[in-house]
Design an enzyme around this catalytic site. Structure first.
Site, PDB file in Angstrom:
ATOM      1  CB  THR A  67      -0.846  -0.025   1.289  1.00  0.00           C
ATOM      2  OG1 THR A  67      -1.756  -1.107   1.203  1.00  0.00           O
ATOM      3  CG2 THR A  67      -1.612   1.279   1.507  1.00  0.00           C
ATOM      4  NE  ARG A  80     -10.051  -6.201   3.494  1.00  0.00           N
ATOM      5  CZ  ARG A  80      -8.946  -5.473   3.525  1.00  0.00           C
ATOM      6  NH1 ARG A  80      -8.556  -4.831   2.456  1.00  0.00           N
ATOM      7  NH2 ARG A  80      -8.233  -5.384   4.623  1.00  0.00           N
ATOM      8  N   GLY A 129     -10.917  -2.217   2.773  1.00  0.00           N
ATOM      9  CA  GLY A 129      -9.946  -2.165   3.866  1.00  0.00           C
ATOM     10  C   GLY A 129      -9.996  -0.835   4.599  1.00  0.00           C
ATOM     11  CB  THR A 165       0.658   0.401   5.195  1.00  0.00           C
ATOM     12  OG1 THR A 165       0.776  -0.864   4.518  1.00  0.00           O
ATOM     13  CG2 THR A 165       1.940   0.660   5.974  1.00  0.00           C
TER      14      THR A 165
HETATM   15  N1  ASP Z   1      -4.217  -1.723   4.795  1.00  0.00           N
HETATM   16  C1  ASP Z   1      -4.461  -2.324   3.511  1.00  0.00           C
HETATM   17  C2  ASP Z   1      -5.792  -3.034   3.560  1.00  0.00           C
HETATM   18  O1  ASP Z   1      -6.092  -3.654   4.564  1.00  0.00           O
HETATM   19  C3  ASP Z   1      -3.414  -3.295   3.091  1.00  0.00           C
HETATM   20  C4  ASP Z   1      -1.991  -2.892   3.336  1.00  0.00           C
HETATM   21  O2  ASP Z   1      -1.725  -1.798   3.778  1.00  0.00           O
HETATM   22  O3  ASP Z   1      -1.090  -3.718   3.058  1.00  0.00           O
HETATM   23  O4  ASP Z   1      -6.472  -3.033   2.569  1.00  0.00           O
END
Ligand code: ASP
Length: 336
Positions: free
Chosen positions: A187, A215, A217, A238
């Protein structure tokens, strides 16, 4: 003496890199996701690619901030660069859903007036952060999702692509291995204190590998993945999004600053390394992640509880004009 007082003090507190408070003309921090390449020492070429990409993103930010461009435009330019770079899990190179398709989330927030925009589950917007900004600027809403958000972005004249545009050689490897337990971190996010003293935060992501059923996030959820308030800080998160939503991580840090008067490094370290770590102790994969943040003084905090976090920061000191810039993947930061 002043020179020495003003000099950067990077303190390694656990895995949290904290840069001491001082007055800065402008400051920027970026992340390219929690997690790290396996054995960076054994993959120097790959590590170099990440360091170089993080450095380029900071240089893009610096060039704009130095001529007085405002936070939101800086955040978008930097995030666009990271979205277009297949090394990261955002835009091209995004991780895929259980079905092998791409559904992207992004958000942007301005601290001067608490305005925010977000898109969730978009499939055709080349640079989702730009669609988030368009939601913020050109609608009375904060978050648009799914086909409505894609249609809105097209109507705004943003660049539209086929869903297959987001495929990169690496994501195809993961599609092949859908049945294996594997995931991709990467991310991207950017937080800025601009020349005018305003804070802006932006985050863009492909989400979690193998995510199902539409979904969404934490990245596009204001207060969970992205937050900015001129009175406190700008934050981009993230990590394992479900835990960041449950703990309202970005807002929680801001609230600790506002209501408990905690300095940014203390508030952010507590949320990442104590609150989220409680989950990590119960389940190694839970609560995993980190954040980047900058406050109104230009203090930068980059705490993470994962094995690493692609990250970098840059600031310009007000009085002596010195520019400090560092990037990191694992625990240490390096001057690139
Ligand atoms: N936080 C992001 C999500 O849950 C994923 C990530 O940051 O790697 O979609």
């Amino acid at each position: 003496m002043k020179r020495f007082r003003n000099i950067l003090v990077a303190v390694l507190l656990g895995t949290a890199t904290i840069v001491s408070a001082q007055t800065r003309e402008f400051a920027i921090a970026i992340h390219g996701g929690a997690g790290t390449i396996e054995n960076p020492e054994k993959n120097p070429e790959r590590a170099r690619l990440y360091y170089a990409a993080l450095d380029s993103a900071l240089v893009i930010g610096y060039d704009l901030l130095a001529v007085g461009v405002e936070g939101p435009q800086v955040v978008m330019a930097v995030v666009n660069y990271l979205e277009d770079n297949p090394l990261f899990n955002a835009g091209k190179g995004a991780t895929c859903t259980f079905d092998g398709t791409f559904e992207l989330d992004a958000a942007i927030m301005e601290g001067k007036d608490l305005t925010a925009g977000a898109v969730a589950g978009v499939k055709t917007v080349k640079n989702p952060i730009n669609a988030a900004y368009a939601v913020k600027t050109n609608t009375e809403h904060v978050m648009l999702s799914g086909p409505g958000a894609d249609d809105f972005a097209a109507g705004q004249g943003l660049e539209i692509v086929e869903n297959s545009y987001f495929i990169s050689p690496r994501t195809m490897e993961w599609v092949e291995k859908l049945k294996l337990e594997s995931k991709k971190n990467g991310t991207v996010g950017c937080v800025v204190l601009d020349f005018y003293g305003n804070l802006t935060a932006g985050t863009s992501t492909g989400g979690m590998f193998k995510k199902k059923w539409g979904r969404i996030g934490n990245a596009p959820v204001i207060g969970a993945g992205t937050y900015a308030d001129n009175e406190t800080c700008a934050i981009s998160c993230t990590g394992h999004g479900e835990y960041f939503i449950r703990h309202a991580v970005a807002f929680n840090v801001s609230a600790r600053m506002k209501y408990l008067n905690e300095p940014l490094p203390v508030a952010s370290d507590y949320i990442i390394n104590t609150i989220l770590n409680i989950n990590t102790i119960l389940n190694a994969d839970a609560g995993n992640g980190g954040l980047i943040a900058v406050d109104k003084e230009g203090t930068i905090a980059l705490p993470f509880n994962s094995t690493g976090m692609y990250r970098g920061y840059l600031y310009k000191e007000k009085e002596i004009g010195a520019v400090v810039k560092e990037v990191g993947i694992g625990p240490e930061m390096v001057t690139w």
